[in-house]
Every structure is written in C-alpha cells, then in structure tokens.
Design a protein around this motif. Structure first.
Motif, short mmCIF file in Angstrom:
data_model
loop_
_atom_site.label_atom_id
_atom_site.label_comp_id
_atom_site.label_asym_id
_atom_site.label_seq_id
_atom_site.Cartn_x
_atom_site.Cartn_y
_atom_site.Cartn_z
N ALA A 63 -5.09 12.38 3.43
CA ALA A 63 -3.93 11.53 3.71
C ALA A 63 -4.40 10.10 3.87
O ALA A 63 -5.30 9.82 4.67
CB ALA A 63 -3.21 12.00 4.97
N GLY A 64 -3.81 9.19 3.10
CA GLY A 64 -4.26 7.81 3.17
C GLY A 64 -3.21 6.81 2.76
O GLY A 64 -2.09 7.17 2.36
N MET A 65 -3.58 5.54 2.88
CA MET A 65 -2.78 4.40 2.42
C MET A 65 -3.66 3.65 1.44
O MET A 65 -4.79 3.26 1.78
CB MET A 65 -2.41 3.50 3.59
N SER A 66 -3.17 3.43 0.22
CA SER A 66 -4.03 2.83 -0.79
C SER A 66 -3.23 2.04 -1.80
O SER A 66 -2.00 2.13 -1.87
CB SER A 66 -4.84 3.92 -1.50
N ASN A 67 -3.94 1.26 -2.62
CA ASN A 67 -3.30 0.52 -3.70
C ASN A 67 -2.91 1.45 -4.84
O ASN A 67 -1.87 1.27 -5.46
CB ASN A 67 -4.25 -0.56 -4.21
N GLN A 68 -3.76 2.44 -5.12
CA GLN A 68 -3.49 3.42 -6.16
C GLN A 68 -3.34 4.78 -5.49
O GLN A 68 -4.13 5.13 -4.62
CB GLN A 68 -4.63 3.46 -7.18
N VAL A 69 -2.35 5.55 -5.91
CA VAL A 69 -2.10 6.82 -5.25
C VAL A 69 -3.30 7.75 -5.41
O VAL A 69 -3.94 7.81 -6.46
CB VAL A 69 -0.83 7.50 -5.80
N PHE A 70 -3.63 8.44 -4.32
CA PHE A 70 -4.69 9.44 -4.24
C PHE A 70 -6.09 8.85 -4.37
O PHE A 70 -7.06 9.60 -4.51
CB PHE A 70 -4.50 10.55 -5.29
N ASN A 71 -6.21 7.53 -4.32
CA ASN A 71 -7.51 6.88 -4.38
C ASN A 71 -7.74 6.16 -3.06
O ASN A 71 -7.31 5.02 -2.88
CB ASN A 71 -7.57 5.89 -5.55
N PRO A 72 -8.40 6.78 -2.08
CA PRO A 72 -8.52 6.19 -0.74
C PRO A 72 -9.35 4.91 -0.76
O PRO A 72 -10.57 4.94 -0.97
CB PRO A 72 -9.21 7.29 0.08
N HIS A 90 0.84 -1.19 0.00
CA HIS A 90 0.00 0.00 0.00
C HIS A 90 0.87 1.25 0.00
O HIS A 90 1.92 1.28 0.64
CB HIS A 90 -0.93 -0.02 1.22
N ARG A 91 0.41 2.26 -0.69
CA ARG A 91 1.18 3.47 -0.87
C ARG A 91 0.63 4.59 0.01
O ARG A 91 -0.58 4.80 0.08
CB ARG A 91 1.15 3.89 -2.34
N ALA A 92 1.54 5.29 0.66
CA ALA A 92 1.16 6.39 1.54
C ALA A 92 1.24 7.71 0.78
O ALA A 92 2.16 7.92 -0.01
CB ALA A 92 2.09 6.43 2.75
N TRP A 93 0.28 8.60 1.03
CA TRP A 93 0.28 9.88 0.32
C TRP A 93 -0.42 10.95 1.15
O TRP A 93 -1.28 10.67 1.98
CB TRP A 93 -0.39 9.75 -1.05
N LEU A 94 -0.02 12.18 0.91
CA LEU A 94 -0.56 13.36 1.58
C LEU A 94 -0.80 14.39 0.48
O LEU A 94 0.15 14.98 -0.04
CB LEU A 94 0.44 13.87 2.62
N ALA A 95 -2.06 14.56 0.09
CA ALA A 95 -2.38 15.32 -1.12
C ALA A 95 -3.17 16.59 -0.81
O ALA A 95 -4.20 16.53 -0.13
CB ALA A 95 -3.18 14.45 -2.09
N PRO A 96 -2.72 17.75 -1.31
CA PRO A 96 -3.45 19.00 -1.12
C PRO A 96 -4.50 19.20 -2.20
O PRO A 96 -4.41 18.65 -3.30
CB PRO A 96 -2.34 20.05 -1.25
N THR A 97 -5.51 20.02 -1.89
CA THR A 97 -6.53 20.35 -2.89
C THR A 97 -5.99 21.35 -3.91
O THR A 97 -6.52 21.45 -5.02
CB THR A 97 -7.77 20.93 -2.21
N ALA A 98 -4.96 22.10 -3.55
CA ALA A 98 -4.30 23.04 -4.46
C ALA A 98 -2.90 23.30 -3.92
O ALA A 98 -2.65 23.13 -2.72
CB ALA A 98 -5.08 24.35 -4.57
N THR A 99 -1.98 23.72 -4.80
CA THR A 99 -0.61 23.96 -4.35
C THR A 99 -0.15 25.39 -4.57
O THR A 99 0.82 25.82 -3.95
CB THR A 99 0.38 23.02 -5.07
N THR A 100 -0.80 26.13 -5.44
CA THR A 100 -0.44 27.54 -5.67
C THR A 100 -1.69 28.38 -5.54
O THR A 100 -2.68 28.15 -6.24
CB THR A 100 0.20 27.73 -7.06
#
Length: 266
Positions: A45-54, A23-33
């Motif tokens: 922020a989650g752990m999932s099989n596919q990145v950014f797909n909780p 499982h892949r860990a990720w911390l994703a913002p709704t916007a960066t700029t």
C-alpha cells in the motif's frame, strides 16, 4: 456539484515535473484468485506518481478493515510500514471473496483567530466543538476516502459487497475477481447510497515503468451509476473517481474519493 477525477496523460507528464503531479493511492495484492484449503496473500500500500510503483510515501493503514466471506473481521498479519510502502499479509481460511479496504474520513476546517489563518483536522464528532472560541471565517469540508481490493479463495461470492451508504462505494455487476482481457466488465458507483451519475472514472494499467504508453482511459457513469470497461490487456488495474461539493454557509463541503485495484487475467 463539481465532479473531479485524477487523470494523468502523457502530455501532462512531459509538461510538468513528476513531483508536481498528484500522488496516487493504491492497495495492491500479490494475487487475487487462489485455490486450496487455505492460502496467504501479501499486500503493498503506497502513495506514488505511478500506480503500483512505490516512490513517494507509505500509506497509513489506520482505517484498514478486512472482511471475510461470512462477514467476520480478519486481522492482518506481519504488518510493516517502510519508507515508501506499507505491507501486510492476510491468511485466507474461508471459501469465497474477501474485501480489503482502507477507509478514512474526517473534517478539515480553515478559520481565522486573532487575525491569523489557522487550520484544524479531526473527526466529524469533534467538529465544531473542537474549534477555539473566537474562530471566524470558518470553512469546513467533510472528507471520505475508500481504497479497496478483493481476493477470492476457490469460488467467488458476493456477501462482502454490501454497502454502507457513506461516501463513494462500488457495487459490482461483474465480479471483480472474474475479469478477463478483451472482455467487458460492468460496475456501479454509489455516492452516499445513491447512484453516482455522470461521474468520470479513470482506469490505469500498472507497469508504466516498462512502456512509453501510459495506457489510461476515462469512462463516465450512466444515470444508474453504472460504467463498463473492456480490458485491453491482462494486468493489475487502478480505478479512481472523486466527487467534490462546495460548502454553503454553515453547511460543510465534501470531498469524497474512491479507489479500487483489480486484476485482469489473460
């Protein structure tokens, strides 16, 4: 030293059930700029099989730190942990770049006690005193993981990129909030403050649910720890690298990982 990297290919996806893959860990913002006198950004922020797909588990945010452009600490707001993801908001009130990082570490040890195999997990300060008397065949590993992303209000700054000298850390050559599709970006990886040379880095674009091609690639760091990525398309990207060393005698092994989430604009 054994250097490893989490690499998911389409062939592996067809050959093994998704649940069996790491499982892949990720911390994703709704916007960066963002722009304006102030702004709000949400984070998942989650752990999932596919990145950014909780789809597996929420990330625990015990090690969450938010650093403002002036170096001060910012508190997350509206934090919540669900079944598959944790969420929180950050209020940006200073011009410049913020770093949002979840940093975790400790020691994991296996040992035998009265002929039975046991396992212990705790902090480096607790080890080895916390092991029970009579423990034998002790094998211990120091773990360190850093999962981070960056957001900028108005003009980008570089004050938050100061490193600690512990574990794998990213030193941007190209600012992570100034990434454009079709253009090259360069970063450096350090391991305990030293260039992480010859290290594989996985680069994966989000949105795999809506396409057949996983759109993943691997690049390798040079002698100075630098690597370059040319972004094929706009989107949110996941960068991941890890280093593992085996323990020798009383010396602890180590298992260190790094994840960055960056946004590439059209």
């Amino acid at each position: 030293m054994k250097k490893t990297i989490a690499l998911l290919t389409l062939a592996a996806a067809l050959a093994a059930p998704m649940a069996a893959q790491a499982h892949r860990a990720w911390l994703a913002p709704t916007a960066t700029t963002l722009s304006g006198a102030d702004a709000w950004v949400g984070f998942d922020a989650g752990m999932s099989n596919q990145v950014f797909n909780p789809d597996h588990a929420a990330m625990r945010l015990n090690g969450l730190t938010i650093t403002a452009p002036d170096g001060s600490a910012v508190q997350p707001e509206h934090a919540m942990q669900g079944q598959y993801r944790s969420t929180f908001d950050v209020h940006l009130t200073q011009n410049g770049t913020y770093k949002i990082a979840n940093v975790m570490g400790g020691v994991v040890a296996g040992y035998k006690l009265n002929g039975e195999q046991k396992r212990w997990r705790g902090t480096a300060a607790e080890y080895p005193a916390a092991l029970p008397q009579g423990a034998t065949d002790v094998q211990a590993t120091r773990t360190a993981s850093r999962i981070e992303t960056f957001v900028t209000l108005n003009n980008p700054t570089d004050t938050v990129f100061k490193t600690t000298g512990e574990g794998l850390e990213l030193v941007p050559v190209t600012h992570p909030n100034d990434l454009v599709a079709g253009e090259a970006a360069t970063f450096k990886l350090l391991n305990n403050g030293q260039p992480a040379s010859g290290l594989d880095v996985t680069v994966a674009r989000g949105g795999i649910r809506y396409r057949d091609n996983p759109e993943e690639s691997t690049v390798t760091t040079g002698a100075d720890g630098a690597f370059t990525v040319t972004w094929p398309e706009a989107g949110m990207y996941w960068l991941n690298a890890s280093v593992r060393t085996e323990g020798q005698g009383a010396a602890l092994g180590s298992n260190t990982s790094y994840v960055a989430v960056v946004e590439v604009l059209p």
